[in-house]
Design a protein around this motif. Structure first.
Motif, short mmCIF file in Angstrom:
data_model
loop_
_atom_site.label_atom_id
_atom_site.label_comp_id
_atom_site.label_asym_id
_atom_site.label_seq_id
_atom_site.Cartn_x
_atom_site.Cartn_y
_atom_site.Cartn_z
N VAL A 16 0.85 -1.20 0.00
CA VAL A 16 0.00 0.00 0.00
C VAL A 16 0.88 1.25 0.00
O VAL A 16 0.64 2.20 -0.75
CB VAL A 16 -0.94 0.01 1.23
N LYS A 17 1.93 1.18 0.82
CA LYS A 17 2.82 2.33 0.93
C LYS A 17 3.50 2.59 -0.43
O LYS A 17 3.53 3.72 -0.91
CB LYS A 17 3.87 2.04 2.01
N ALA A 18 3.99 1.51 -1.03
CA ALA A 18 4.67 1.67 -2.32
C ALA A 18 3.71 2.25 -3.36
O ALA A 18 4.07 3.11 -4.17
CB ALA A 18 5.19 0.31 -2.80
N PHE A 19 2.46 1.79 -3.30
CA PHE A 19 1.44 2.28 -4.24
C PHE A 19 1.22 3.79 -4.04
O PHE A 19 1.19 4.57 -4.97
CB PHE A 19 0.14 1.51 -4.00
N ARG A 20 1.11 4.17 -2.77
CA ARG A 20 0.90 5.60 -2.48
C ARG A 20 2.09 6.43 -2.94
O ARG A 20 1.92 7.55 -3.41
CB ARG A 20 0.70 5.81 -0.98
N GLU A 21 3.27 5.84 -2.77
CA GLU A 21 4.46 6.61 -3.17
C GLU A 21 4.54 6.81 -4.67
O GLU A 21 5.21 7.72 -5.15
CB GLU A 21 5.72 5.93 -2.63
N ARG A 22 3.84 5.98 -5.39
CA ARG A 22 3.82 6.17 -6.85
C ARG A 22 2.77 7.18 -7.29
O ARG A 22 2.64 7.48 -8.45
CB ARG A 22 3.54 4.83 -7.55
N ALA A 23 1.98 7.68 -6.32
CA ALA A 23 0.91 8.62 -6.68
C ALA A 23 1.47 9.87 -7.34
O ALA A 23 2.62 10.24 -7.11
CB ALA A 23 0.12 9.01 -5.43
N LEU A 24 0.65 10.54 -8.14
CA LEU A 24 1.07 11.79 -8.78
C LEU A 24 1.33 12.83 -7.70
O LEU A 24 0.51 13.02 -6.80
CB LEU A 24 -0.02 12.31 -9.70
N ASN A 25 2.49 13.46 -7.79
CA ASN A 25 2.84 14.45 -6.78
C ASN A 25 3.94 15.35 -7.32
O ASN A 25 4.94 14.85 -7.85
CB ASN A 25 3.33 13.73 -5.51
N PRO A 29 7.65 14.59 -9.67
CA PRO A 29 6.71 14.58 -10.78
C PRO A 29 7.03 13.56 -11.88
O PRO A 29 8.21 13.30 -12.16
CB PRO A 29 6.81 16.00 -11.33
N VAL A 30 5.98 12.99 -12.45
CA VAL A 30 6.07 12.15 -13.66
C VAL A 30 4.85 12.48 -14.51
O VAL A 30 3.98 13.23 -14.07
CB VAL A 30 6.06 10.65 -13.31
N ALA A 31 4.81 11.93 -15.72
CA ALA A 31 3.63 12.10 -16.57
C ALA A 31 3.00 10.75 -16.84
O ALA A 31 3.70 9.77 -17.07
CB ALA A 31 4.03 12.76 -17.88
N ARG A 32 1.67 10.70 -16.77
CA ARG A 32 0.96 9.43 -17.08
C ARG A 32 -0.12 9.71 -18.11
O ARG A 32 -0.67 10.80 -18.17
CB ARG A 32 0.32 8.87 -15.81
N GLY A 33 -0.47 8.69 -18.87
CA GLY A 33 -1.52 8.85 -19.86
C GLY A 33 -1.01 9.57 -21.09
O GLY A 33 -1.71 10.40 -21.69
N THR A 34 0.21 9.24 -21.47
CA THR A 34 0.81 9.91 -22.63
C THR A 34 0.15 9.44 -23.92
O THR A 34 -0.41 8.36 -23.98
CB THR A 34 2.30 9.59 -22.72
#
Ligand code: SF4
Ligand code: SF4
Ligand code: SF4
Ligand code: MG
Length: 989
Positions: A16-25, A29-34
């Protein structure tokens, strides 16, 4: 039930923690849905494969943990049945309970059968499937609850077949469909699935639960087998919609479930009538867990809460030998002889039924409970079934009454407690004479009705639709239904109906204008018609221009009336020209008069239909809908059909208006004597406006082509008469009423001259499009303000000649009262249980911003003339129009009742709660202000209006500290709207 803490222990918090850490922030920053092109998209999808592959094992591990916690064995696939089964079913979902119950029964008869239940459908894991498949299996039937027309098989069937491909072991695998549209699936049907498997030539791609006498897919069901465990008590209750039966049964189940160690189950089946429909409750109780997710076909106890049902339904179908039947009726022994139909008498006698009656209506009215018989019938149920010792039952019932009605005061509590005692004491046991077994039907004259009514509608009305074979729908494969079928229902649900006081009537036709059910209508008779009228068909001299020499009468159809009382409530004649009287006598007096009235020729051609009074001389092409008594929606649409019905097309969003308009087989839209009428189709919330736009564009294309042809015709060597007709048509192409005449003229001359050339042939080919069509897109606020808003906005923006009508109940009425963007501040609704905290959206104002959209807000009970005017302006405007109609609804909880729903519209306007206006872009061309505010300054208290409806007043009980604040806000918001409109109206142009 698993508690959250227990479930919490299963969670992998690191994941869960790893998942949260991948959240957009923006911290990392990263880009998703390219956007991805053909060069890499495919590879990216395939890169995810390893994750899918791991899913079955992960799920299986978690299921193991869940099994430990619950003690229930849970795997991606579970097996149930004989270890050495040869015939198994593969299925998923609730049908598995029915199959398990059937397996228990078949195992007890020595059969070797089983079931594989699918718990993890995707990813579909052959490993886990083969883990549970007994090695003895020879034949497999896969059940799918879906139909994939044109495929080689349904999805689960294909999956199962596929995993055996290339294996050495090849059982026989067949597939079947069940349960479409929630069709009940019963043990008897499951038994034939096993039988089919075992037969020498098993049928593949079969169906169960229907009789398919066209494609022969269905497996023939044999006798009804009751496989419920011994000791299960099965009970069926016939009730009238909203008579309290369903609520009482829910309470009974709760009492038994909470206070005993018995298992309990309840199903409720309804028809789609909003008022006066029938309900059937199915209740089971037993010492063993109940695995019967289907209705009751074999009943120990049947109760009928409405005596009129004895003539309409096969009440005792499926009653067990020596079962119990309780009928709520006022009849004594002799009257029963006379009133009960022969078929019911035979069913009672042949099955040695224990037959009881109880006059619950009389008891309820003596106690002061009016027609609320639920507590009396519930007490009778406990007494006769003995599910729990009667002393205990009485105690539980009375405790329940305290908690149910405590808040409503001591008196109501006492009355209900008395109902329990009287219910138990007033049951009458009827000695059944043995000659009832030979009772024979009286031969009654049967009225000629269309085939559809006889073969489909009537069986469905008797709750026998399940038995209709596939062939009954031959010719209707595309879902086409005939119009006007509600006129055959004659439901007779009104306890009181209006009676016309001839002398007092001032011939305003307002009663007809507002009747939500098109039941009360004015008729005009010429001398000849008057001479043929029955004696009781009283008339008076018609008043009004164009009506000279005619006689006038208001006639009601008592069997179609819902008894809502709005007509009598609003009748403006001094001393009231309508009084509500007992229905039974009035039915006798008026049924034939109604039949006669229908033979009177329509005379709407004598007058201009475009006024409140005159519109009512036109036949409504929306009649006798199943809407709630007093519904605020129907009268608007009825009026449209009176003005434009014979050239109207309707795209209707799903919701109340689609249910009361056209619920198969009850179609409330009907036709003129010439057979013309609204062409109606229903679409989703999401795309209804676009659906209507499609209709509008298609019609426009056809008519533009007709225009081209006519213009071509004018250049050709045709006789003058034709050319004149073409010219007349072209000159009036967009005028609805004149285009009717012009079209008729074109057809007449073409028939007379019979040119037989390509131009006139094509005109004739497209003759259905000669008359201008009136295109309406109709739906509720859930559609127009919320889910379909994007489409509404899009369609309005196109400039197309189309009309949108919003029936604004300020709530999702059809689905039980959820809050919409139309719900105003402070109103209590589902999803706004503490009162809505934000204001209502101003849909009209948003539409006005285009500048070329005609917009109006109307409330016909407040200002009938304004409503007619707005509708006429909108219809004739050659662009998009939006009309928002205020529609009171049962969900508002009008304290004075739905019999005053029309008057409530008036109160809404007078208090400044709802505003009337028209925005007509045409006025701009004349240099005038397009916005006309038809509402005056409020003349009554806004607060009092809120207090007159439970949707507002209840906030006081639930959240007393915020009520005042919310009411103030609501008033402020309404006031703000009014101020905006006022400013618009005052703008200088
Ligand atoms: Fe007559 Fe009353 Fe109907 Fe008007 S509302 S037509 S006065 S019965
Ligand atoms: Fe219509 Fe209601 Fe009057 Fe009956 S009581 S005629 S349904 S308005
Ligand atoms: Fe009933 Fe309200 Fe729907 Fe009308 S809009 S049919 S009153 S639920
Ligand atoms: Mg609504």
């Amino acid at each position: 039930m698993l508690e959250y803490e227990e479930l919490g222990k299963l969670l992998d918090y690191d994941a869960v923690k790893a998942f949260r850490e991948r959240a957009l922030n923006p911290e990392h920053p990263v880009a998703r849905g390219t956007a991805q092109n053909p060069d890499i998209y495919f590879q990216g999808r395939e890169a995810a494969n390893p994750f899918y592959e791991r899913v079955p094992d992960i799920v299986a591990d978690y299921m193991k943990e869940i099994s430990k916690l619950t003690g229930r064995d849970y795997k991606p696939f579970n097996y149930y049945g004989a270890e050495d089964a040869e015939d198994i079913i593969v299925a998923m979902g609730s049908v598995c309970d029915t199959i398990e119950e059937t397996i228990d029964y078949l195992l007890s008869k020595g059969e070797k059968v089983g079931l594989i239940k699918v718990h993890l459908y995707r990813p579909f894991s052959s490993k886990y499937f083969f883990d549970v498949l007994p090695s003895t299996v020879k034949r497999i039937a896969v059940l799918d609850r879906t139909k994939e027309p044109g495929s080689v098989g349904e999805p689960l069937y294909l999956d199962v077949k596929n995993i055996f491909y290339g294996r050495e072991f090849q059982p026989l695998i067949i597939g079947g469909r069940y349960g479409l549209g929630s069709k009940d699936t019963t043990p008897s049907q499951i038994i034939v699935v096993y039988k089919n498997l075992k037969s020498s030539e098993p049928k593949d791609r079969f169906t169960i639960g229907i009789v398919d006498d066209i494609g022969n897919t269905s497996l023939k069901e044999e006798d009804i087998v009751d496989v419920t465990p011994q000791g299960t008590i099965q009970c069926k209750f016939w009730g009238l919609g909203s008579d309290g039966t369903v609520g009482a049964n829910k309470t009974a189940v709760k009492i038994i479930g909470d206070n005993t160690d018995l298992y309990a189950q309840a199903y409720f089946s309804y028809d789609s009538k909003k008022s006066g429909g029938s309900t059937i409750s199915h209740l089971r109780f037993g010492k063993k867990p109940i695995k019967s997710p289907y209705l009751i076909y074999s009943a120990d106890y049947i109760a009928c809460h409405n005596s009129s049902f004895v003539n309409h339904f096969d009440l005792l179908k499926g009653i067990k030998k020596k079962g119990t039947f309780v009928l709520n009726c006022p009849w004594n022994k002799e009257e029963l002889e006379e009133k009960l139909p022969a078929s019911l008498k035979r069913a009672i006698a042949e099955n040695q039924v224990e037959f009881y009656t109880i006059d619950a209506m009389k008891i309820a009215s003596e106690i002061g409970l009016g027609n609320r018989i639920n507590m009396i019938m519930q007490a009778a149920f406990f007494k006769l079934t003995n599910v729990i010792p009667i002393g205990d039952a009485i105690r539980y019932l009375k405790e329940n009454i305290e908690s149910l009605y405590g808040r409503k005061g001591e008196k109501i509590v006492e009355m209900n407690k008395m109902a329990v005692d009287r219910g138990i004491d007033s049951i009458v046991k009827i000695e059944v004479p043995s000659y009832w077994a030979q009772a024979e039907e009286e031969i009654r004259e049967i009225k000629e009705v269309p085939d559809f009514v006889k073969n489909i509608q009537m069986p469905m009305a008797r709750h026998e639709g399940d038995e209709l074979p596939v062939s009954a729908f031959k010719g209707m494969e595309d879902g086409t239904y005939p119009l006007g079928t509600t006129s055959y229902e004659k439901r007779g649900i009104a306890p009181m109906v209006p009676q016309w006081q001839t002398e007092k009537c001032i011939q305003c036709n307002q009663c007809s204008f507002i009747c939500p059910h098109a039941v009360i209508r004015p008729f005009l008779l010429d001398g000849e018609e008057k001479s043929k009228a029955p004696d009781t068909f009283e008339t008076k001299k018609a008043v009004g221009k164009g009506l000279e020499g005619l006689e006038y009468r208001i006639q009601i159809s008592p069997l179609d009336c819902t008894g809502c009382g709005n007509c009598a409530d609003i009748c403006p004649a001094p001393g009231k020209a309508l009084v509500m009287v007992d229905a039974e006598e009035e039915i006798e007096r008026q049924v034939d008069n109604w039949e006669f009235a229908l033979t009177i020729r329509e005379k709407d051609y004598l007058i201009d239909k475009g006024t409140v009074k005159n519109s009512q001389f036109a036949r409504p092409l929306l009649e006798f809908s199943g809407a709630c008594a007093g519904c605020g929606e129907t009268a608007y649409v009825k009026l449209l059909t009176q003005l434009y019905g014979d050239r109207m097309m309707i795209a209707n969003a799903t919701g109340c208006s689609s249910i009361w308009g056209a619920s198969a087989p009850s179609i409330a839209y009907s036709t003129t004597a010439e057979g013309r009428g609204p062409a109606w189709a229903n679409s989703l919330f999401e795309d209804n406006a676009e659906y209507g736009l499609g209709m509008a564009i298609a019609v426009r294309q056809m008519r533009e082509r007709l225009g081209q042809l006519m213009r071509q015709g004018l250049q050709m060597d045709f006789d003058e008469e034709c050319k004149e007709a073409f010219k007349y048509w072209l000159d009036n192409v967009d005028d609805g009423e004149i285009s009717k005449k012009a079209s008729q003229r074109v057809l007449e001359v073409l028939k007379k001259h019979n040119h037989n050339d390509p131009v006139t042939n094509e005109i004739l080919e497209k003759k259905d499009y000669l008359t201008k069509k009136s295109i309406w897109v109709i739906g509720g606020d859930g559609w127009a303000y919320d889910i379909g808003y994007g489409g509404v906005d899009q369609v309005l923006s196109t400039g197309e000649d189309i009309n949108l009508l919003v029936l604004d109940t300020e709530i999702y009425s059809n689905t039980g009262g959820q809050s919409s963007k139309s719900t105003p501040t402070a109103a209590v609704a589902k999803f706004a249980a503490a009162g809505k905290r934000v204001r209502k959206k101003d849909l009209g104002l948003m539409a006005m911003s285009y500048g070329y959209v005609y917009v109006a807000q109307i409330a016909l009970g407040a200002n009938m003339n304004q409503a007619v005017k707005a509708i006429k302006e909108a219809e004739s405007y050659k662009g998009p129009s939006l009309i928002i109609c205020y529609a009171p609804c049962i969900s508002h909880g009008i304290k004075s009742g739905m019999g005053t729903s029309v008057a409530q519209e008036k109160r809404a306007v007078e208090s400044g709660y709802w505003h009337l206006y028209r925005y007509n872009p045409m006025l701009k061309e004349e240099g005038k202000n397009p916005f006309i505010l038809d509402s005056k300054e409020p003349t009554s208290s806004f607060r009092s209006f809120l207090e007159s409806e439970i949707r507002y007043s209840q906030i006081r009980n639930v959240f007393p500290d915020v009520a005042d604040e919310l009411f103030t806000q609501a008033e402020k918001h309404a006031r703000e709207r009014y101020e905006i409109y006022k400013r618009l109206a005052e703008t200088n142009y």
